[in-house]
Design a protein around this motif. Structure first.
Motif, PDB file in Angstrom:
ATOM      1  N   LEU A 449       0.833  -1.208   0.000  1.00 55.01           N
ATOM      2  CA  LEU A 449       0.000   0.000   0.000  1.00 55.01           C
ATOM      3  C   LEU A 449       0.864   1.253   0.000  1.00 55.01           C
ATOM      4  CD1 LEU A 449      -2.818  -1.160   2.413  1.00 55.01           C
ATOM      5  CD2 LEU A 449      -3.147  -0.351   0.072  1.00 55.01           C
ATOM      6  N   ALA A 450       1.953   1.203   0.793  1.00 48.60           N
ATOM      7  CA  ALA A 450       2.835   2.371   0.835  1.00 48.60           C
ATOM      8  C   ALA A 450       3.457   2.603  -0.545  1.00 48.60           C
ATOM      9  CB  ALA A 450       3.928   2.151   1.880  1.00 48.60           C
ATOM     10  N   GLY A 452       2.143   1.796  -3.341  1.00 44.66           N
ATOM     11  CA  GLY A 452       1.068   2.315  -4.188  1.00 44.66           C
ATOM     12  C   GLY A 452       0.885   3.811  -3.975  1.00 44.66           C
ATOM     13  N   VAL A 453       0.894   4.248  -2.701  1.00 40.68           N
ATOM     14  CA  VAL A 453       0.723   5.673  -2.402  1.00 40.68           C
ATOM     15  C   VAL A 453       1.892   6.470  -2.990  1.00 40.68           C
ATOM     16  CG1 VAL A 453       0.701   7.367  -0.545  1.00 40.68           C
ATOM     17  CG2 VAL A 453      -0.684   5.303  -0.353  1.00 40.68           C
ATOM     18  N   ALA A 456       1.447   6.823  -6.626  1.00 41.56           N
ATOM     19  CA  ALA A 456       0.415   7.812  -6.944  1.00 41.56           C
ATOM     20  C   ALA A 456       0.947   9.235  -6.741  1.00 41.56           C
ATOM     21  CB  ALA A 456      -0.811   7.574  -6.079  1.00 41.56           C
ATOM     22  N   LEU A 457       1.795   9.410  -5.728  1.00 42.90           N
ATOM     23  CA  LEU A 457       2.314  10.750  -5.458  1.00 42.90           C
ATOM     24  C   LEU A 457       3.403  11.141  -6.457  1.00 42.90           C
ATOM     25  CD1 LEU A 457       2.562  10.747  -1.564  1.00 42.90           C
ATOM     26  CD2 LEU A 457       1.006  12.101  -2.978  1.00 42.90           C
ATOM     27  N   ARG A 461      -1.309   9.146 -10.859  1.00 40.89           N
ATOM     28  CA  ARG A 461      -2.448   8.839 -10.022  1.00 40.89           C
ATOM     29  C   ARG A 461      -3.447   7.965 -10.753  1.00 40.89           C
ATOM     30  NH1 ARG A 461      -3.305  14.782  -7.661  1.00 40.89           N
ATOM     31  NH2 ARG A 461      -5.242  14.001  -6.790  1.00 40.89           N
ATOM     32  N   ALA A 466      -1.308   2.505 -10.007  1.00 41.64           N
ATOM     33  CA  ALA A 466      -1.089   2.409  -8.563  1.00 41.64           C
ATOM     34  C   ALA A 466      -1.468   1.031  -8.042  1.00 41.64           C
ATOM     35  CB  ALA A 466      -1.905   3.490  -7.858  1.00 41.64           C
TER      36      ALA A 466
ATOM     37  N   LEU B  17      -3.385   4.122   4.652  1.00 39.55           N
ATOM     38  CA  LEU B  17      -2.724   4.107   3.342  1.00 39.55           C
ATOM     39  C   LEU B  17      -3.743   3.855   2.225  1.00 39.55           C
ATOM     40  CD1 LEU B  17       0.514   2.092   4.151  1.00 39.55           C
ATOM     41  CD2 LEU B  17       0.381   4.473   3.415  1.00 39.55           C
ATOM     42  N   ALA B  18      -4.636   2.877   2.459  1.00 39.00           N
ATOM     43  CA  ALA B  18      -5.635   2.565   1.446  1.00 39.00           C
ATOM     44  C   ALA B  18      -6.515   3.775   1.196  1.00 39.00           C
ATOM     45  CB  ALA B  18      -6.470   1.362   1.882  1.00 39.00           C
ATOM     46  N   VAL B  20      -5.731   6.987   1.619  1.00 34.25           N
ATOM     47  CA  VAL B  20      -4.972   7.986   0.858  1.00 34.25           C
ATOM     48  C   VAL B  20      -4.912   7.591  -0.606  1.00 34.25           C
ATOM     49  CG1 VAL B  20      -2.684   8.995   0.552  1.00 34.25           C
ATOM     50  CG2 VAL B  20      -3.613   8.711   2.853  1.00 34.25           C
ATOM     51  N   LEU B  21      -4.643   6.286  -0.847  1.00 32.00           N
ATOM     52  CA  LEU B  21      -4.522   5.792  -2.223  1.00 32.00           C
ATOM     53  C   LEU B  21      -5.826   6.003  -2.990  1.00 32.00           C
ATOM     54  CD1 LEU B  21      -2.576   4.404  -4.106  1.00 32.00           C
ATOM     55  CD2 LEU B  21      -3.417   2.199  -3.311  1.00 32.00           C
ATOM     56  N   VAL B  23      -8.206   8.121  -2.373  1.00 30.98           N
ATOM     57  CA  VAL B  23      -8.461   9.546  -2.614  1.00 30.98           C
ATOM     58  C   VAL B  23      -7.594  10.061  -3.765  1.00 30.98           C
ATOM     59  CG1 VAL B  23      -8.196  11.855  -1.637  1.00 30.98           C
ATOM     60  CG2 VAL B  23      -9.258  10.042  -0.280  1.00 30.98           C
ATOM     61  N   LEU B  24      -6.324   9.669  -3.725  1.00 33.99           N
ATOM     62  CA  LEU B  24      -5.414  10.124  -4.785  1.00 33.99           C
ATOM     63  C   LEU B  24      -5.900   9.668  -6.157  1.00 33.99           C
ATOM     64  CD1 LEU B  24      -1.880   9.565  -3.228  1.00 33.99           C
ATOM     65  CD2 LEU B  24      -2.930  11.736  -3.865  1.00 33.99           C
TER      66      LEU B  24
END
Lengths: 675, 334
Positions: A449-450, A452-453, A456-457, A461, A466, B17-18, B20-21, B23-24
């Motif tokens: 998940l990290a 993936g974030v 996306a960042l 996105r 992601a 985290l999920a 945030v993902l 939303v992004l």
């Protein structure tokens, strides 16, 4: 002369196949006098002779054969002249026959080492399949017909009789230009056929076991191992096909859910399901009936695929009856399906018993979900590919089923499969405490998940991109975690160094870890596809020589048009230089290739970069030096990850095969059907 | 840290985290390329299963250029797709709508998933008799296969019944595209009316209007035919041939139905303005002038012009010659 040689070869092979069936059946009834060696040798010799005659005819420009007259030209250079041997319908059947004879030979060698009834019955089944394909060759798809009425380039009338008065043209039109534009066309079909035809072997063991009435673990062991061989080749074949499409066809893609591609994907999906469910039967004795169904379905799907791609049905439902090969293949498919399932249902009592599934939270539970998803996946591809044909055949209504349909269903399904792939390998067999699985997946899930974030960042996105990173990192994380856990347990117990323990853990369960390598390959494929499909950019520009344009941070300058004449082809193209800032990146030459009088083939040029490919296509033909010419530029981010992943998957398959071969049978266990 | 606390923390981090993902991804500002996404839905007519967005063929590129143009004109996706399907034979939608003849296609995979899951659940509760308590083989085989057959049969029945009902409801077709590639002969007048009504502003609807009007005209139903001919004649999107046909029919109906000589001649003159060599328009105008206005002189001239056309069919030539002879002899119109 070569017509005679080739015809003799295919007739000899046909006789060998017949002998193999008769003697295989006798041997499977414990008749020790039956000599299978002669039959297997005759089959192989006949198949090799017919392929050799065809290749020789192409190499020596012998246009007395209709096949050479219509598909070859004396200007065609090596290796494309040899590749022409499987570039058209009749020749592809010769290749099919040769590969089948080769596999039969390997099955026979295994039989010779340890003769048993199951091996004999399987050889008889392979002989029966060979009878069909060599029969096809002798009757409706004869590549050794001679030309009795020549055209200027080609042949208008032919005779199957090798002694007929020959009227050979002086030259032929040459192979389809698309097939002589890249050396991969010489490699891709044989590899694909090694996969396709290889599925005959597991099928033969399955049918042999059913016919003998022995549904023990032995057929499964052999079917499973031979499926690994065929599956690895099929994976490689599909991969090469995609790579060829990308490098040669000027659209920058590698997969279009085209019926020909789907035809190879369907058996791959079902064989993949079998590779997993076969393990369940080996370990837990479950899913016996299902495994028979999967093996029979895989083989049937290869025949269906051959029917779809080789009968012309895909171009138009109406061309189906133009050649007898369509009805013949369809008839063989129906016969295979009906015969197999009737045999299967009369033996249903054999496959009756199986232990109870104790819990869905177990390895076998994960395999069940995996099999359900893969089967539905194959079903989606099957119905999407055949629906337009069936609908048009029966109602005349035309519908198109293409990329949007498949993507809408297959993409979510693929992500679901990735998710299951993360759980499956870390879930213990039988009933496992959910806590065990949870402890193994929680850290990888957080890391995934990290990742993936972060993607996306920092990158994009886009949801698919992601998700592919999230799930991919999750799957890889569970594998690494599992390895660390096992290595840690081993070092604690034996006091070995970590490297030594890792080696012992991996080689100790070679098949499992080879499988996990394939899983890692699939993860890379998913990431490569997600990036290339969603983050690619496209631009069309028109330029005069000397002009420049900026595309994705690269400055692309049209230097000059060029023309080059090579043996067999003329290249007309444009030379472009690519720079980034002050740095020179490369010189590319997208072009059009002309093969004799045939239509030109647009040929892209690709700059391979670590962050992805730059893909250049020439849209117009530069006729005069100063002409304004249209270009297409594409980016394919991280596409090399896709190719790498494909290779890793294939390597995993071959390693698993080797690991299974070296697995010794448990002491005291003998094949249940030994003579 | 206790195991329990660690688990709670892990779940919390995962959820965060999920969240945030999600939303992004959900707020991703990129706009999909409309031209590309339309192109991907249309099969290139000269390729094997490739979309026009993916095919390098000339025809596909022409079609993509048309899409680009229409997108710039601000047309809707549906209107652009309908136009492509109508203008290029062999172009079909690669993304079939879930309805009508393609309903089964969309239902079947879902059905397969449901049935597959059902089979697994059933199998789990009936894991197969162990050899010791197995009945006679015949009996156990039947017992084993029966539920499979029932499930398979039920699946087939559900699909067929659902397809049947939903297909009925889906009609009459609401988009021109639904009729593309179909033989118009098999479409009822009511369906065509519905399609035309639903696509009044569609540039491609004139062909269907005309076909519908011709049907009414041939059955003598001038009243129903009239508004459609009129719409085609006034449509800026109609081809010359379509407008010509509509004007000729309108002119003849004005005379034949309402005996309005001036209107009829005016309409036929409009037709002749489109194609001054139209034999049909000249012949009908001659008839109207002769029968309605008694203008034998101009009628005769027109008929002579028609007769001078070397491509005139022999039987028509005979008929026109006899009319011309009648006019010359001063006979009144029959």
């Amino acid at each position: 002369m070569l017509s005679l040689l080739g015809s003799a070869g295919m007739v000899v092979a046909l006789i060998g196949a017949g002998l193999l069936v008769a003697r295989g059946i006798r041997a499977s009834r414990n008749d020790h006098r039956a000599n299978l060696a002669g039959a297997a040798r005759v089959l192989l010799a006949g198949a090799v002779t017919s392929m050799a005659a065809l290749v020789l005819a192409l190499l020596t420009d012998d246009f007395s054969l209709v096949y050479t007259a219509n598909h070859h030209s004396s200007a065609t250079p090596f290796p494309f002249d040899v590749a022409t041997a499987w570039g058209a319908l009749e020749g592809s059947i010769v290749l099919w026959g040769l590969v089948l004879a080769g596999y039969t030979w390997f099955a026979f060698r295994r039989f010779r080492r340890s003769p048993d009834r199951l091996g004999a019955a399987a050889l008889a089944v392979m002989g029966a399949v060979a009878i069909f394909f060599f029969g096809l060759m002798v009757t409706v798809a004869n590549p050794f017909e001679v030309c009795v009425e020549a055209l200027e380039a080609g042949c208008s009338r032919s005779s199957p009789w090798p002694f007929a008065a020959v009227d050979a043209p002086v030259n032929g039109p040459g192979p389809n230009p698309l097939l002589q534009n890249h050396f991969m066309m010489a490699v891709h079909p044989p590899v694909l056929y090694l996969g396709y035809v290889g599925m005959t072997v597991p099928f033969a063991y399955a049918i042999g076991a059913l016919a003998l009435g022995v549904a023990g673990p032995e057929w499964l062991r052999r079917s499973h191992r031979s499926t690994l061989v065929a599956w690895s080749f099929l994976t490689l074949g599909i991969l090469l096909g995609g790579w060829w499409a990308y490098e040669v066809l000027s659209w920058g893609g590698y997969w279009a859910w085209d019926p020909v591609e789907n035809a190879s994907l369907m058996p791959w999906l079902v064989a993949t399901a079998f590779l997993h469910s076969g393990i369940v039967q080996q370990r837990r004795g479950m899913l016996q009936a299902w495994n028979f169904i999967l093996v029979i379905s895989t083989f049937s799907l290869t025949i269906l695929g051959t029917f779809l791609t080789r009968s012309g049905t895909i171009n138009s439902v109406h061309s189906f009856t133009q050649s007898a090969i369509g009805p013949a293949l369809l008839g063989f498919l129906v016969l295979t399906l009906a015969g197999s399932f009737v045999l299967f249902s009369t033996r249903a009592d054999l496959v009756a018993s199986s232990p109870r599934l104790e819990s869905f939270v177990s390895r076998e539970g994960a395999f069940l979900v995996n099999n359900l998803l893969l089967s539905v996946y194959a079903f989606i591809v099957l119905i999407g590919t055949t629906y337009p044909l069936v609908l048009e055949a029966f109602t005349g209504t035309q519908v198109g089923v293409g990329e949007p349909f498949f993507n809408r269903l297959a993409v979510p399904l693929s992500f679901l499969l990735l998710l299951v792939m993360g759980f499956g390998p870390v879930t213990p067999w039988r009933a496992s405490a959910p806590g065990v699985v949870w402890r193994r997946v929680r850290n990888p899930a957080v890391v995934g998940l990290a990742a993936g974030v972060l993607t996306a960042l920092l990158v994009s996105r886009n949801g698919w991109v992601a998700s592919s990173i999230t799930l991919g990192v999750f799957v890889l994380g569970t594998l690494v975690g599992l390895l660390i856990e096992q290595v840690g347990r081993r070092t604690a117990k034996t006091g070995e160094t970590a490297a030594e323990a890792t080696r012992k853990v991996v080689t100790g369960d070679g098949a499992f870890w080879a499988g996990q390598l394939s899983h890692a390959g699939v993860v890379l494929i998913a990431i490569g596809i997600a990036f290339a499909a969603n983050l690619g950019t496209h631009a069309q520009v028109e330029m005069q020589p000397g002009e420049s344009t900026v595309f994705e941070g690269y400055t692309i300058t049209y230097e000059s048009p060029f023309q080059q004449t090579l043996p067999g082809k003329t290249i007309v193209g444009a030379r472009l230089s690519v720079t980034r800032g002050d740095q020179f990146v490369g010189l590319v030459e997208p072009s059009w290739n002309f093969f004799g009088a045939q239509s030109a083939v647009g040929t892209p040029d690709v700059l391979h970069r670590p962050d992805g490919d730059l893909y250049f296509t020439l849209d117009d033909l530069p006729e005069d030096a100063g002409d304004v010419v249209g270009f297409s530029f594409d980016t394919s981010p991280l596409i090399w990850v896709l190719w790498l992943g494909g290779l890793v998957t294939v390597v995993g398959g071959f390693l698993a095969m080797r690991a299974r071969r070296s697995e010794r049978r448990p002491a005291g266990e003998r094949p249940t059907v030994d003579v | 840290m206790s195991e329990r606390l660690r688990n709670i923390l892990t779940v919390a981090v995962m959820l965060a985290l999920a969240g945030v993902l999600v939303v992004l991804v959900a707020t991703n500002p990129t706009s999909a390329d409309r031209v590309e996404s339309i192109g991907e839905r249309i099969k290139c007519p000269v390729c094997q299963g490739e979309s026009i967005a993916n095919s390098p063929s000339q025809m596909a590129q022409d079609m993509m250029a048309l899409v680009q143009e229409r997108v710039e004109d601000g047309l809707s996706d549906e209107a652009i797709i309908d136009e492509l399907l109508f203008s290029y034979s062999g172009a079909v939608l690669l993304d079939p709508p879930a309805g009508g003849s393609t309903l089964i296609l969309w239902l079947a995979p879902v059905g397969a998933l449901v049935v597959g899951a059902g089979v697994i659940l059933w199998w789990r509760s009936h894991p197969g008799a162990t050899p010791t308590d197995a009945g006679p083989p015949e009996h156990s085989r039947v017992r084993r296969l029966a539920p499979l057959l029932i499930l398979g049969g039920a699946f087939a029945v559900i699909i067929v019944v659902a397809g049947f009902f939903l297909q009925e409801r889906a009609g009459p077709a609401s988009g021109v595209a639904n009729l593309a590639g179909q033989d118009l002969d098999e479409v009822s007048n009511e369906t065509m009316e519905a399609v035309v009504a639903a696509n009044v502003d569609h540039p491609q609807v004139d062909g269907m209007r005309l076909a519908l009007a011709e049907r009414y005209y041939e059955s003598g139903d001038f009243r129903s035919a009239f508004p459609h001919y009129l719409a085609v004649a006034e449509s800026p999107d109609a081809t010359d041939q379509q407008a010509l046909t509509a004007l000729i029919r309108l002119g003849w109906m004005a005379w034949e139905g309402n005996r309005e000589v001036e209107t009829a001649v005016g309409l036929l003159d409009q037709a002749l303005a489109i194609d001054e060599d139209s034999d049909t328009a000249r012949y009908l105008k001659a008839q109207v002038l002769w029968c309605g206005a008694g203008d034998t002189e101009q009628a005769g001239e027109l008929l002579e012009e028609v007769l001078s056309d070397p491509e005139l069919a022999d039987d028509s030539r005979e008929l026109i010659q006899s009319d011309l002879d009648a006019i010359r002899s001063g006979a009144s119109c029959t």
